[in-house]
Design an enzyme around this catalytic site. Sequence first.
Site, PDB file in Angstrom:
ATOM      1  N   ASP A 483      54.297  -8.540  18.468  1.00 36.29           N
ATOM      2  CA  ASP A 483      54.839  -8.886  19.781  1.00 36.29           C
ATOM      3  C   ASP A 483      53.926  -8.513  20.933  1.00 36.29           C
ATOM      4  OD1 ASP A 483      57.378 -10.007  19.539  1.00 36.29           O
ATOM      5  OD2 ASP A 483      58.233  -8.087  18.967  1.00 36.29           O
TER       6      ASP A 483
HETATM    7  C1  BGC Z   1      57.596  -4.029  20.192  1.00 36.36           C
HETATM    8  C2  BGC Z   1      57.586  -3.319  21.484  1.00 36.36           C
HETATM    9  C3  BGC Z   1      57.409  -4.289  22.607  1.00 36.36           C
HETATM   10  C4  BGC Z   1      58.390  -5.425  22.520  1.00 36.36           C
HETATM   11  C5  BGC Z   1      58.056  -6.499  23.496  1.00 36.36           C
HETATM   12  C6  BGC Z   1      58.674  -5.033  20.235  1.00 36.36           C
HETATM   13  O1  BGC Z   1      58.770  -5.731  19.089  1.00 36.36           O
HETATM   14  O2  BGC Z   1      57.734  -3.144  19.126  1.00 36.36           O
HETATM   15  O3  BGC Z   1      56.617  -2.353  21.495  1.00 36.36           O
HETATM   16  O4  BGC Z   1      57.525  -3.640  23.811  1.00 36.36           O
HETATM   17  O5  BGC Z   1      58.439  -5.958  21.254  1.00 36.36           O
HETATM   18  O6  BGC Z   1      58.884  -7.585  23.369  1.00 36.36           O
HETATM   19  O1  IFM Z   2      57.353  -8.156  14.670  1.00 36.14           O
HETATM   20  C1  IFM Z   2      57.871  -7.266  15.594  1.00 36.14           C
HETATM   21  C2  IFM Z   2      59.360  -7.249  15.427  1.00 36.14           C
HETATM   22  O2  IFM Z   2      59.905  -8.511  15.658  1.00 36.14           O
HETATM   23  C3  IFM Z   2      60.001  -6.231  16.308  1.00 36.14           C
HETATM   24  N1  IFM Z   2      59.401  -4.955  16.171  1.00 36.14           N
HETATM   25  C4  IFM Z   2      57.970  -4.900  16.304  1.00 36.14           C
HETATM   26  C5  IFM Z   2      57.256  -5.906  15.448  1.00 36.14           C
HETATM   27  C6  IFM Z   2      55.769  -5.882  15.775  1.00 36.14           C
HETATM   28  O3  IFM Z   2      55.500  -6.130  17.105  1.00 36.14           O
END
Ligand code: BGC
Ligand code: IFM
Length: 817
Positions: A483
Site C-alpha cells: 500500500d
Molecule cells: C499500511 C499502512 C498504510 C496504509 C495506507 C496499510 O495497509 O500497512 O502502513 O498507512 O495501508 O493506506
Molecule cells: O497489502 C497490505 C494490506 O492490504 C494491508 N496491510 C498492509 C499490506 C502491505 O501494505
Amino acid sequence: MKFGYFDDVNKEYVITTPKTPLPWINYLGTQDFFSLISNTAGGYSFYKDAKLLRLTRYRYNNSPMDQNGRYYYIKEGDTVWNPGWQPVQTPLDSYQCRHGLGYTVFESSKNSLNAKLLAFVPVHDNCEINLLTLTNYTDAEKEFDLFSYIEFCLWNAADDSSNFQRNFSTGEVEVAGSTIYHKTEYRERRNHYAVYSVNHPVNGFDTSRDAFIGLYNSPADPQAVRKGFCSGSIAHGWAPVASHHIHLKLRPGDSVSLVFVLGYCENPKDKKFSAPGVINKEPADRLLARYQTTEQVMAAFQELKDYWTTLLSAYTIQTEDVRLNRMVNIWNQYQCMVTFNMSRSASYYESGLGRGMGFRDSCQDLLGFVHLIPERARQRILDIAATQFPDGSAYHQYQPLTKRGNMDVGSGFNDDPLWLIAGTAAYLRETGDFSILEEPCTFDNDADSTAPLMEHLRRSFQYTATHKGPHGLPLIGRADWNDCLNLNCFSEEPGESFQTTGPNDGPVAESVFIAGMFVKYGREYAEICDALRLDDERDAVLKEVAAMEETVMDAGWDGDWFLRAYDAMSNPVGSKLCEEGQIFIEPQGMCVMAGIGTDITEDGSPSTAARALRSVEERLDTRYGIILQTPAYTTYHVELGEISSYPPGYKENAGIFCHNNPWISCAETVLGHGSRAFEVFKKTCPAYLEDQSEIRRTEPYVYCQMMAGRDAPTHGEGKNSWLTGTAAWTFTCISQYILGIQPTLQGLRINPCIPSDWSGYTCRRIYRGVSYDITIDNSAHVESGVASVTVDGQPVTGTLIPFDAGKKTCKVEVVLG
Ligand code: BGC
Ligand code: IFM
C-alpha cells in the site's frame, strides 16, 4: 522470556501474569456478534460492523493501556479487586487467563475468595455471556459486594468519538429489575437496542457514568464502589453505562454463580413498537430466557466447543514437532477464522472505523478459511464481487454492514482485481462447486448492472491485461499489495503526499509484482476456463500469460533478482541501480510462485528463480524473518510515497512483513527446497518465538502484521497482531506447499516438500465430505519427490488422487523418494 504456556490438550494459551508486554487478546464470536477480550478483561463488543453497530466503548491509545472492558469489582472490606486485575490493579494472590477457541476464562483469587470468569459468545445468539463463579475458600463466612460495569458506545463509533455536542444529549436507558436497556438511537426509527442483565436480584444499579465512576474519578476507583452502593442513576445523555450491585454472603466452601449477558436486540420494523423511545422488550426477554441458569450457559459453551472441534477436524496433522502441530491444528486455523470475520476492521490496532473489509485482504483471507466453512466463503466471494466496477477495477474497501464500496478510499489499487481470481479459484479447488460462477453479482452494487461471477473474473483478468505501461508490465495505479509504494504520487503538500489524484497522476508506473500475480492467477483462471470447456478463452489467456512471463524476463529482471517496479519517470525501483531499496521481497516470492524463471538450466547453473531466492537469503534474511527491502530508505522520497515516510526498519520501510515471508517459503518449495522452506516458515511463526515474548511483545499464539526489521532499534518487535493476511498465507504455505496436501480442481494432490530430516507425518483432511487419512513416509530422507502413492491399498500413478464422492473415507499412503 515467556508469560504463559500452550495447553494443547485444551487448545488454550494460558497467560500467567496480567502484565504481558502488550495486551494479549482473544476474539469471541463466530458470525455476527463479536467481542474483543484482553488478558485483563479489556475490549469491546459490536454487532456485524465495528463502526456502525458498536455496543461498548473502548479507548484506543489510552494510558493506562487497554481501558474499558467488561469489569467486575469485588469489594470485601477495604479491598477492591477485579478478576482480570484491571482496572483497579490490586495485586492478586493468584491469576490466570486462558484464551481458548472463542472463549476466555479468568481464574484469580484474593484473600481466599476465588473468582472464575468465563466469557464467550454462543454460536447461535447475539450476546456475550459472562459466567462469574465466586467461591469462598476460607473456613469463615464471607460477606462482600460485587459491581459489574460496562460503558455503552453510542452505536456509530466514529460519531461517538467525534460529535460530542450532539452525543452528550442523545443517550437514553431504561431499567427493569436486573436488566438495563441501552436505547440511544431508538427514537430515530432505528430498531436496535442493547441489553445488559444478570440472573440475580440486584441491590442497586447505575446507568450514568458520572454517578458510578464520579466525574473526577477513574474506573480504577469508581465512587460507587468506594461507597459500597450504587445510586440508581438513570442516564439522560452524557455517558450511559451499566452497573449492577449485588451484595453477597458465602459460607465456608460455598460458591455462587452469576450469569451476566450483554446482548444486541432488534425489533421487527413494525409500527406497533415504533412509538418514540418505547422499545419492544420481547427480543431481549427471549434472549435472556435462554441464559438464566448455569446449566443453560454450560450447554451453550459445550456447543461452542463442539463447533470448533468439528471445524478444526478439516485439517489435522501429527508430526514430531509439537510447535508445528499446535500452530497447524489449532492457532493458525483459528486466526484464519478471525481474519475472515474481521478482515482488517477491529483489533487492538485497527480501530474498527477505518478499513472495514478490504477487497484484496478479504480475497486473501479466503485462502486460509475456505476449507473451514466453504458456504460462508461462497457468500463472501459473491459479496466482494458485487463491489467490483464494470471495468474490472475494484473499490479497495467496503463496509461490512452495508456491503457497499467505500467511496472515500475509492479504487486504483491495481492488484485488487486479480485477488478475486485467487479467492474464487481456491474456493473451486476446495469444493468443486462450479455453480458459484453462474451466480449473478452486481457491479458496484448497482442492480441494473449485473453479471455472473465468471464474468467478474474475466473482467479482473482483462483489467490487468489492458492496463500496461511503457515496458508492457501492469500499471501499478495507486499501489499494489504494498500500500505504501505510491509511485504515481507527486504532491509536495504535507498530508497530501500519498494521494495520487491531480494533474501529475500519470498512468505510467508499473509493477513487476502484479506481473507475477498475472502469471500465477492468469494460469488459475485458464484452468477454470479449461474446466468450463471455454477452450478459446483458455488459449487466449495462456497466450497473454506467456507474453507477460517473457516481459518479466526482459524488463523485470535485474541480473540477480526480479525488479520491483518502474516509477512514474520509468526509473527502476528495486534495482542495483538504486541507492536504497535495491531488492524487494514481493516480486521474488510472487514471480517464483508463478513459476517464472524456474526452468532448469542446460549447464546446471541455478535457474533465474533460484538466483532470485538466493539473493533474498543473502540480502534480506534476518533471524526474525525476511525484511521487505534493503537498504531501507533513510530519507523521504516523494516519488516513492508513504514507504519512505517510515523510519528504517518499520512497517513497509524494510520491516519484516510477516504476510510475504510465506511467499518465499512457498517459492522455495516450487524449487524443491524443503529445508529452506521450513526454515523460513519457522522464523515468523509465533509458537517458535514464544520464548522471546519480551522482544516480540505480541501474542505468542497468533501472527502479527510485522516485526521490526534489522534497521530498526527494536529489531524483532512485533506490531499489529491478529488482522493480517499472514494467517491465510502461512496456513496455505504449510498445509499445501510444505506438507503438500493440495486441493486441485480434479481432487487432492499429495506433493510434500519438507526438511530432509523428517521421517514422515500423518494428516487427516476432510475434503469435499470425504475423510482422507494420509500417511507420508520419508524414511528416504528427501526434501521432495513422491516415489509411490496407494489409495485404499491400490497403487496410483502420479500424485493426484482422483476425487471419488462415493467414498466416506480414504486411506492414502505416500512414500517419498
Ligand atoms: C499500511 C499502512 C498504510 C496504509 C495506507 C496499510 O495497509 O500497512 O502502513 O498507512 O495501508 O493506506
Ligand atoms: O497489502 C497490505 C494490506 O492490504 C494491508 N496491510 C498492509 C499490506 C502491505 O501494505
